[in-house]
Design an enzyme around this catalytic site. Structure first.
Site, short mmCIF file in Angstrom:
data_model
loop_
_atom_site.label_atom_id
_atom_site.label_comp_id
_atom_site.label_asym_id
_atom_site.label_seq_id
_atom_site.Cartn_x
_atom_site.Cartn_y
_atom_site.Cartn_z
CE1 TYR A 147 40.33 -19.76 7.36
CE2 TYR A 147 38.59 -19.18 8.90
CZ TYR A 147 39.39 -18.85 7.82
OH TYR A 147 39.27 -17.62 7.22
CE LYS A 151 42.50 -17.07 8.43
NZ LYS A 151 43.50 -16.43 7.54
#
Length: 252
Positions: A147, A151
């Site tokens: 994750y 980002k």
């Protein structure tokens, strides 16, 4: 009248943003993979909103949605790439399928929707693309490794497109909130230590408000929440090892 297309609009930050901009009189397009939840949001906001169930990992579906909303609204001024996926856990204990799905939605989905909307944004007088990045794009976060990587990719894509697409008059920006009280965070079966150390102090409307403020500014990155804004400032001033040590302590 301003026109905004929002992905991930059936829950969390996407929903809060749709509600906020609809209340301001914007024409709002709702996109989400969850058709039933999307229909409920459409019923709540009213017939003047537009909606379509879309999997952002499908570029053809993204193009069709962008074209359909622009035709209905008479154009497109803002794309908000809010759709996202999070799987917490040690990287080797999260399935490879879930890692791939995270990258597909969080990175490829942003690219697909941005390219799908580009022809319509080029015809707007004040076009914007607003992406959901994260505080996790400041330094890699244990138990959120993929994750966090996704980002970082969104942050890099935002910076590059903000420079590339200025020739079209398009401003590309992102939001960088820490943990937000949404189902994506609270619904996790595994809870990373950093969540408890940092706390979950923001709600979806805090981020929706930050989205509104970002679109009124020219800033490429918008850190959300005072504590994280201070962290970003310290990261700029302090040696990189200070940020690494802070993350090590937060994730113990």
């Amino acid at each position: 009248m301003n026109r905004i297309l929002i992905t991930g609009a059936a829950s969390g930050i996407g929903l809060a943003t749709a509600q906020r901009f609809h209340a301001r009189g914007w024409r709002v397009g709702l996109v989400d993979v969850n058709d039933n939840a999307l229909r409920s949001v459409h019923a709540e906001l009213g017939a003047d909103t537009w909606f379509q169930a879309v999997d952002v990992t499908d570029p053809a579906a993204c193009r069709a949605a962008a074209d359909a909303f622009a035709a209905r609204a008479g154009g497109l001024d803002v794309l908000f790439n809010s759709a996202g996926l999070l799987h917490m856990g040690p990287v080797e204990e999260v399935s490879l399928l879930n890692h791939h799905r995270t990258l597909d939605i969080n990175v490829k989905g942003v690219l697909h929707m941005s390219l799908a909307c580009l022809p319509h944004l080029k015809r707007s007088t004040r076009p914007r693309v607003l992406n959901m990045s994260s505080a996790s794009a400041l330094y890699g976060v244990p138990d959120l490794a993929v994750y966090s990587a996704s980002k970082f990719a969104v942050r890099g894509l935002t910076e590059a497109l903000n420079l590339e697409w200025r020739r079209h008059g398009i401003v590309v920006q992102d939001l960088m909130p820490p943990f937000v009280n949404t189902p994506m965070v609270t619904g996790q079966r595994y809870r990373a230590a950093v969540v408890d150390r940092m706390g979950v102090k923001l709600n979806a409307d805090d981020v929706a408000r930050a989205a509104e403020q970002a679109l009124d500014s020219g800033k490429v990155h918008t850190p959300v929440g005072l504590p994280f804004r201070v962290t970003v400032l310290l990261e700029k001033l302090a040696p990189r090892w200070v940020t690494r040590e802070l993350m090590r302590r937060l994730s113990r």
